[in-house]
Motif scaffolding. Sequence first.
Motif, PDB file in Angstrom:
ATOM      1  N   ARG A  41      -1.568  17.737  21.509  1.00  0.00           N
ATOM      2  CA  ARG A  41      -0.367  16.967  21.865  1.00  0.00           C
ATOM      3  C   ARG A  41      -0.216  15.698  21.011  1.00  0.00           C
ATOM      4  N   ALA A  42      -1.132  15.494  20.076  1.00  0.00           N
ATOM      5  CA  ALA A  42      -1.149  14.263  19.286  1.00  0.00           C
ATOM      6  C   ALA A  42       0.062  14.141  18.367  1.00  0.00           C
ATOM      7  N   VAL A  43       0.438  12.888  18.135  1.00  0.00           N
ATOM      8  CA  VAL A  43       1.434  12.546  17.126  1.00  0.00           C
ATOM      9  C   VAL A  43       0.637  12.242  15.858  1.00  0.00           C
ATOM     10  N   VAL A  44       0.752  13.104  14.865  1.00  0.00           N
ATOM     11  CA  VAL A  44      -0.014  12.958  13.626  1.00  0.00           C
ATOM     12  C   VAL A  44       0.766  12.039  12.691  1.00  0.00           C
ATOM     13  N   ILE A  45       0.095  10.965  12.257  1.00  0.00           N
ATOM     14  CA  ILE A  45       0.770   9.952  11.440  1.00  0.00           C
ATOM     15  C   ILE A  45      -0.061   9.572  10.221  1.00  0.00           C
ATOM     16  N   ASP A  46       0.595   8.893   9.309  1.00  0.00           N
ATOM     17  CA  ASP A  46      -0.058   8.345   8.128  1.00  0.00           C
ATOM     18  C   ASP A  46      -0.972   7.201   8.574  1.00  0.00           C
ATOM     19  N   PRO A  47      -2.141   7.030   7.967  1.00  0.00           N
ATOM     20  CA  PRO A  47      -3.045   5.949   8.373  1.00  0.00           C
ATOM     21  C   PRO A  47      -2.398   4.566   8.371  1.00  0.00           C
ATOM     22  N   ALA A  48      -1.497   4.317   7.442  1.00  0.00           N
ATOM     23  CA  ALA A  48      -0.842   3.010   7.361  1.00  0.00           C
ATOM     24  C   ALA A  48       0.112   2.759   8.530  1.00  0.00           C
ATOM     25  N   ALA A  49       0.483   3.824   9.249  1.00  0.00           N
ATOM     26  CA  ALA A  49       1.436   3.696  10.355  1.00  0.00           C
ATOM     27  C   ALA A  49       0.758   3.551  11.720  1.00  0.00           C
ATOM     28  N   VAL A  50      -0.580   3.541  11.748  1.00  0.00           N
ATOM     29  CA  VAL A  50      -1.292   3.429  13.025  1.00  0.00           C
ATOM     30  C   VAL A  50      -1.058   2.041  13.617  1.00  0.00           C
ATOM     31  N   PRO A  51      -0.510   1.977  14.836  1.00  0.00           N
ATOM     32  CA  PRO A  51      -0.353   0.669  15.480  1.00  0.00           C
ATOM     33  C   PRO A  51      -1.726   0.006  15.652  1.00  0.00           C
ATOM     34  N   PRO A  52      -1.829  -1.300  15.444  1.00  0.00           N
ATOM     35  CA  PRO A  52      -3.139  -1.968  15.466  1.00  0.00           C
ATOM     36  C   PRO A  52      -3.791  -2.020  16.842  1.00  0.00           C
TER      37      PRO A  52
END
Length: 134
Positions: A41-52
Amino acid sequence: MNPTPLYITRDDHNRLHLLINAALRTSRSAALEKLRGELDRAVVIDPAAVPPDIVTMGSTVKIEDLYTSEIEEYTLTYPDRADIAAGRLSILAPIGTALIGFREGSIVDWPTPGGIRRLKIHRVTQPALAETRA
């Protein structure tokens, strides 16, 4: 099912799927099945887009057990880097699986053999990208 979105980087998503598939060949466990469900169910994102403020692989997390008021700090790691005495918690440990994807300030229910424990995430610290991949 947990309605909280689970954010995970593409590399971690792929690596965790490989890890789970390999582990399931030798052992069936509720923790592995839970982690696989979370990844599905994960939202796969670019590492730079990970909320801190999101717990991801390599994050250091300060948590409080709301029943005992005990405060602990862990860095979420892959099993080969885990060392609980050094504060490095495996993603395959039930608490590691429970924490991934939650935000700072979240309350996490963590099932244990003795019943449900409630953990509050007080702080999430993201590592430098190079440290995450080490």
